[in-house]
Design a protein around this motif. Structure first.
Motif, PDB file in Angstrom:
ATOM      1  N   GLU A  20       0.839  -1.209   0.000  1.00 28.84           N
ATOM      2  CA  GLU A  20       0.000   0.000   0.000  1.00 28.84           C
ATOM      3  C   GLU A  20       0.873   1.258   0.000  1.00 28.84           C
ATOM      4  O   GLU A  20       0.572   2.242  -0.690  1.00 28.84           O
ATOM      5  CB  GLU A  20      -0.903  -0.045   1.249  1.00 28.84           C
ATOM      6  CG  GLU A  20      -2.163   0.769   1.168  1.00 28.84           C
ATOM      7  CD  GLU A  20      -2.885   0.680  -0.179  1.00 28.84           C
ATOM      8  OE1 GLU A  20      -3.149   1.759  -0.728  1.00 28.84           O
ATOM      9  OE2 GLU A  20      -3.148  -0.438  -0.682  1.00 28.84           O
ATOM     10  N   LEU A  21       1.999   1.211   0.747  1.00 31.22           N
ATOM     11  CA  LEU A  21       2.917   2.356   0.749  1.00 31.22           C
ATOM     12  C   LEU A  21       3.530   2.564  -0.640  1.00 31.22           C
ATOM     13  O   LEU A  21       3.762   3.699  -1.064  1.00 31.22           O
ATOM     14  CB  LEU A  21       4.046   2.146   1.786  1.00 31.22           C
ATOM     15  CG  LEU A  21       3.616   2.130   3.249  1.00 31.22           C
ATOM     16  CD1 LEU A  21       4.801   1.822   4.170  1.00 31.22           C
ATOM     17  CD2 LEU A  21       3.002   3.480   3.645  1.00 31.22           C
ATOM     18  N   VAL A  22       3.779   1.464  -1.350  1.00 28.54           N
ATOM     19  CA  VAL A  22       4.327   1.576  -2.711  1.00 28.54           C
ATOM     20  C   VAL A  22       3.298   2.286  -3.605  1.00 28.54           C
ATOM     21  O   VAL A  22       3.643   3.175  -4.388  1.00 28.54           O
ATOM     22  CB  VAL A  22       4.699   0.192  -3.287  1.00 28.54           C
ATOM     23  CG1 VAL A  22       5.287   0.334  -4.693  1.00 28.54           C
ATOM     24  CG2 VAL A  22       5.681  -0.541  -2.376  1.00 28.54           C
ATOM     25  N   ARG A  23       2.028   1.889  -3.477  1.00 24.07           N
ATOM     26  CA  ARG A  23       0.970   2.540  -4.278  1.00 24.07           C
ATOM     27  C   ARG A  23       0.947   4.044  -3.983  1.00 24.07           C
ATOM     28  O   ARG A  23       0.860   4.863  -4.885  1.00 24.07           O
ATOM     29  CB  ARG A  23      -0.404   1.943  -3.951  1.00 24.07           C
ATOM     30  CG  ARG A  23      -0.633   0.649  -4.665  1.00 24.07           C
ATOM     31  CD  ARG A  23      -2.040   0.098  -4.521  1.00 24.07           C
ATOM     32  NE  ARG A  23      -1.969  -1.296  -4.907  1.00 24.07           N
ATOM     33  CZ  ARG A  23      -1.830  -2.319  -4.072  1.00 24.07           C
ATOM     34  NH1 ARG A  23      -1.817  -2.102  -2.765  1.00 24.07           N
ATOM     35  NH2 ARG A  23      -1.711  -3.555  -4.515  1.00 24.07           N
ATOM     36  N   LYS A  24       1.044   4.386  -2.699  1.00 25.40           N
ATOM     37  CA  LYS A  24       1.026   5.818  -2.317  1.00 25.40           C
ATOM     38  C   LYS A  24       2.238   6.535  -2.908  1.00 25.40           C
ATOM     39  O   LYS A  24       2.122   7.648  -3.411  1.00 25.40           O
ATOM     40  CB  LYS A  24       1.072   5.950  -0.793  1.00 25.40           C
ATOM     41  CG  LYS A  24      -0.260   5.729  -0.141  1.00 25.40           C
ATOM     42  CD  LYS A  24      -0.279   6.389   1.246  1.00 25.40           C
ATOM     43  CE  LYS A  24      -1.576   6.054   1.934  1.00 25.40           C
ATOM     44  NZ  LYS A  24      -1.402   5.341   3.193  1.00 25.40           N
ATOM     45  N   ALA A  25       3.407   5.857  -2.845  1.00 32.90           N
ATOM     46  CA  ALA A  25       4.631   6.493  -3.362  1.00 32.90           C
ATOM     47  C   ALA A  25       4.511   6.753  -4.859  1.00 32.90           C
ATOM     48  O   ALA A  25       5.044   7.730  -5.377  1.00 32.90           O
ATOM     49  CB  ALA A  25       5.845   5.598  -3.070  1.00 32.90           C
ATOM     50  N   LEU A  26       3.796   5.869  -5.559  1.00 35.92           N
ATOM     51  CA  LEU A  26       3.677   5.978  -7.017  1.00 35.92           C
ATOM     52  C   LEU A  26       2.476   6.834  -7.451  1.00 35.92           C
ATOM     53  O   LEU A  26       2.262   7.030  -8.658  1.00 35.92           O
ATOM     54  CB  LEU A  26       3.537   4.581  -7.623  1.00 35.92           C
ATOM     55  CG  LEU A  26       4.866   3.818  -7.844  1.00 35.92           C
ATOM     56  CD1 LEU A  26       4.629   2.326  -7.938  1.00 35.92           C
ATOM     57  CD2 LEU A  26       5.565   4.343  -9.098  1.00 35.92           C
ATOM     58  N   ALA A  27       1.713   7.342  -6.475  1.00 35.17           N
ATOM     59  CA  ALA A  27       0.431   7.977  -6.804  1.00 35.17           C
ATOM     60  C   ALA A  27       0.566   9.143  -7.778  1.00 35.17           C
ATOM     61  O   ALA A  27      -0.339   9.396  -8.578  1.00 35.17           O
ATOM     62  CB  ALA A  27      -0.271   8.434  -5.523  1.00 35.17           C
ATOM     63  N   ALA A  28       1.723   9.858  -7.720  1.00 37.76           N
ATOM     64  CA  ALA A  28       1.868  11.028  -8.596  1.00 37.76           C
ATOM     65  C   ALA A  28       2.209  10.629 -10.036  1.00 37.76           C
ATOM     66  O   ALA A  28       2.145  11.454 -10.945  1.00 37.76           O
ATOM     67  CB  ALA A  28       2.965  11.952  -8.046  1.00 37.76           C
TER      68      ALA A  28
END
Ligand SMILES: C[S@@+](CC[C@H](N)C(=O)[O-])C[C@H]1O[C@@H](n2cnc3c(N)ncnc32)[C@H](O)[C@@H]1O
Length: 513
Positions: free
Chosen positions: A349-357
């Motif tokens: 989930e943190l990876v998804r957040k990191a890639l959100a931009a």
């Protein structure tokens, strides 16, 4: 408590320049308390402050959470800063106090053991934490001795009780009788073993001192660098920022006082406190990332490859997503796609957040065991990053409590997983594609030995000149971080905090034949 001793008064030593580089040092380069001649409050202990100063209370709660709940200081501290509504200056003070006391625990405990009339293990752990906070203020911060003493006793009284307050008062008075240089000289005067001496003076477990010594030697460096390496672990790292290529700008950070980074493009060094105040950071287009990690992600993206037009990239061990975010932005610019794999759900989930931009068409996050991917998608990727779980011995400066948590057995336990993940990464790489084996540890057992094993076992991989590729990705162009590997034409790369100002990241770039 006199007027200057208020938690927020200047007598408390929070003049706004409490950073490592501004502290006074003696001839041996060790930090000294600024107080010179010790001054104590004229107030009797029973009449001194009973209220806990919020910044010290926040630091105390961090130490308690680390000891009692096995918490991570860097996760607990921001919550405590918010809870106690600390302003920027007090937040800086609480950070320096909590992190400094945790890092310095080895040295402070050795000093405290000489000032307490019983073994430290028999002290209430809360009292021991208060004593560590007091010792750090007295011996390594710009806090006048009387303020350090009064405020720490006040904290102990308020949160532990009157009896413990008196004990803390008596012990810290003994601590304050000498400065840090005098204490460490005393502690080591009969110690002939250089590892034990270094462990005491630089507050590292002995096994880590030994492991870092082996690491220097194993990477062709001199053991004379050990002291500098241990000191670098104890310095608060400057926050490194990266602007995601094509998405972010560092203008806001530079306007807020950040300095352009000298090692890698689109990076900056930010000493202005809470990065969450920057809109670009909140938007995820500017991210906090060690310059060594930035360099490695850029090197992986930059290796010249033959054969593919629309490349597929894989980040096999992606959580929490630092390198995945930079790789995703670089992939978007070069028409590639990225699969970021992570087995732990909350980290995925943190990876998804990191890639959100980054454009969602470019990336996908898979939650699963990286050891399966080589079998599931053989030869499926052009570039594979395998940033394996490791001891983290190269990033101790970022995790103040980590050195006391790690065990010597971690080195041996991680070896098989690291080898299996590298094998899976190699299987997932197409012929002509590249694999980057990366650790944030410099230990030979996790770095060169794993790569040498792989090259012995598999004939379908060759080691590239990793150092030249990293140099090409960096701004100065000559990091001098390379090491020739026997039996190959290639080099591996080892970065060092004391030389490059980065975490001690290792990288080996391999091409599949
Ligand atoms: C050193 S960290 C990676 C850091 C990440 N590349 C970054 O830059 O933010 C290693 C990661 O590997 C993950 N991991 C552990 N076992 C794994 C496995 N069997 N397969 C893939 N990843 C694994 C851990 O959960 C952890 O998130």
């Amino acid at each position: 408590m006199n007027g200057q001793d208020t938690p927020h008064g200047r007598g408390d030593g929070r003049g706004g320049r409490g950073g490592q580089s501004h502290r006074r040092r003696n001839e041996a380069g060790r930090e000294r308390n600024r107080g010179g001649v010790r001054q104590y409050s004229q107030t009797a202990p029973s009449q001194r402050t009973r209220a806990a100063d919020p910044a010290r209370l926040a630091a105390f709660e961090v130490l308690r959470a680390v000891e009692r709940d096995d918490a991570y200081a860097n996760l607990v501290l921001p919550a405590r800063i918010r809870q106690h509504r600390l302003d920027r200056r007090d937040a800086g003070f609480a950070t320096e106090l909590a992190y400094g006391a945790l890092r310095g625990q080895g040295t402070y405990d050795a000093i405290l053991a000489r000032c307490v009339d019983r073994p430290l293990e028999r002290l209430d752990p809360a009292i021991l934490d208060a004593l560590r906070l007091g010792a750090h203020q007295l011996l390594a911060m710009r806090v006048p001795a009387h303020a350090a003493l009064d405020q720490t006793v006040g904290l102990a009284r308020a949160v532990i009780g009157a009896g413990p307050g008196s004990l803390v008062n008596a012990v810290l008075r003994r601590v304050s009788a000498k400065d840090l240089a005098t204490w460490t000289a005393e502690l080591t005067e009969t110690e002939t073993d250089p590892v034990k001496r270094a462990a005491l003076v630089h507050s590292h477990p002995e096994w880590i001192v030994r492991a870092l010594r082996q690491s220097l030697v194993g990477h062709g460096r001199s053991v004379d660098e050990l002291e500098a390496l241990l000191e670098a672990d104890n310095a608060a790292p400057v926050v490194n920022l990266v602007a995601l290529p094509g998405l972010g700008s560092l203008d806001e950070a530079i306007d807020a006082g950040a300095e352009p980074g000298e090692l890698v493009e689109d990076s900056a060094l930010y000493a202005g406190g809470d990065v969450g105040r920057l809109a670009s950071v909140r938007a995820g287009t500017v991210r906090v990332q060690d310059a060594g990690s930035q360099l490695i992600a850029r090197a992986v993206a930059a290796v010249p490859l033959d054969g593919s037009t629309a490349e597929r990239w894989l980040d096999l061990c992606a959580g929490p997503g630092g390198k995945a975010a930079l790789l995703g932005a670089l992939a978007a610019r070069s028409g590639a796609t990225l699969l970021a794999n992570e087995p732990a759900g909350h980290r995925a989930e943190l990876v998804r957040k990191a890639l959100a931009a980054v454009d969602p068409a470019v990336w996908e996050v898979r939650t699963g065991d990286g050891r399966e991917l080589g079998r599931l998608e053989p030869a499926g990727f052009d570039r594979v990053l395998v940033d394996v779980p490791c001891t983290g011995l190269g990033a101790l400066r970022r995790r103040p409590e980590a050195r006391w948590r790690r065990q010597p057995s971690d080195l041996a336990q991680l070896g098989p997983l690291q080898r299996e993940l590298l094998d899976s990464a190699a299987e997932a790489t197409r012929p002509g594609g590249i694999v980057a084996y990366v650790t944030c540890s410099p230990h030979p057992a996790e770095t060169t030995a794993v790569v040498a094993d792989l090259l012995r076992r598999r004939r379908d991989l060759e080691l590239l000149d990793s150092a030249a590729i990293l140099d090409a990705a960096s701004l100065p162009g000559r990091l001098q971080a390379g090491q020739a590997e026997p039996g190959t034409d290639g080099t591996t790369v080892q970065l060092w905090p004391h030389l490059h100002g980065t975490d001690a990241m290792f990288m080996a770039l391999l091409r599949r034949k």
